[in-house]
Write an enzyme that holds these catalytic residues in place. Sequence first.
Site, PDB file in Angstrom:
ATOM      1  N   ILE A 116      -4.847 -23.040  20.491  1.00  0.00           N
ATOM      2  CA  ILE A 116      -3.635 -23.754  20.891  1.00  0.00           C
ATOM      3  C   ILE A 116      -2.471 -22.771  20.842  1.00  0.00           C
ATOM      4  O   ILE A 116      -2.258 -22.079  19.848  1.00  0.00           O
ATOM      5  CB  ILE A 116      -3.345 -24.939  19.946  1.00  0.00           C
ATOM      6  CG1 ILE A 116      -4.579 -25.834  19.778  1.00  0.00           C
ATOM      7  CG2 ILE A 116      -2.130 -25.722  20.437  1.00  0.00           C
ATOM      8  CD1 ILE A 116      -5.114 -26.444  21.053  1.00  0.00           C
ATOM      9  N   GLU A 117      -1.741 -22.711  21.920  1.00  0.00           N
ATOM     10  CA  GLU A 117      -0.555 -21.862  22.049  1.00  0.00           C
ATOM     11  C   GLU A 117       0.632 -22.799  22.248  1.00  0.00           C
ATOM     12  O   GLU A 117       0.663 -23.547  23.229  1.00  0.00           O
ATOM     13  CB  GLU A 117      -0.734 -20.930  23.250  1.00  0.00           C
ATOM     14  CG  GLU A 117       0.447 -20.062  23.582  1.00  0.00           C
ATOM     15  CD  GLU A 117       0.202 -19.231  24.846  1.00  0.00           C
ATOM     16  OE1 GLU A 117       1.135 -18.504  25.239  1.00  0.00           O
ATOM     17  OE2 GLU A 117      -0.893 -19.307  25.443  1.00  0.00           O
ATOM     18  N   VAL A 118       1.574 -22.781  21.319  1.00  0.00           N
ATOM     19  CA  VAL A 118       2.799 -23.556  21.490  1.00  0.00           C
ATOM     20  C   VAL A 118       3.907 -22.556  21.796  1.00  0.00           C
ATOM     21  O   VAL A 118       4.089 -21.578  21.066  1.00  0.00           O
ATOM     22  CB  VAL A 118       3.138 -24.399  20.237  1.00  0.00           C
ATOM     23  CG1 VAL A 118       4.473 -25.115  20.409  1.00  0.00           C
ATOM     24  CG2 VAL A 118       2.028 -25.416  19.976  1.00  0.00           C
TER      25      VAL A 118
END
Length: 125
Positions: A116-118
């Site tokens: 997951i890349e925020v």
Amino acid sequence: MISHIDHIVLTVADVEQSVRFYEDVLGMEAVTFSNGRRAVKFGNQKINFHTAGQELRNHALEGSGDLCLISDWKVEEITAHLQAKQVSILEGPVEKTGATSTIISVYFNDPDNNLIEVSVRSESI
């Protein structure tokens, strides 16, 4: 021809554990749809979850997802929130190239090791 993404599907070991993670860590809204399937919703998009082998057309394995989500929070708020939720940050903040602009990203894994890349658009920093 294509205007936007409606939903994506992640293959997970435990659907309810994934729903809780995305609700608690990322502030998404849990939803139930056709035949009791589970998903999380944010804005006009959603992430559907299914257990490996549940969907015959999909041959994905747990942890094969890689998502980039755009946030309206400051990157410092994101990292502080993840630390407060005891989520291990793998990388970041680091500058990357997004679909429409340069972004500052923080990477971590969900319970099934999906990456997951925020990110925050760099012009909003």
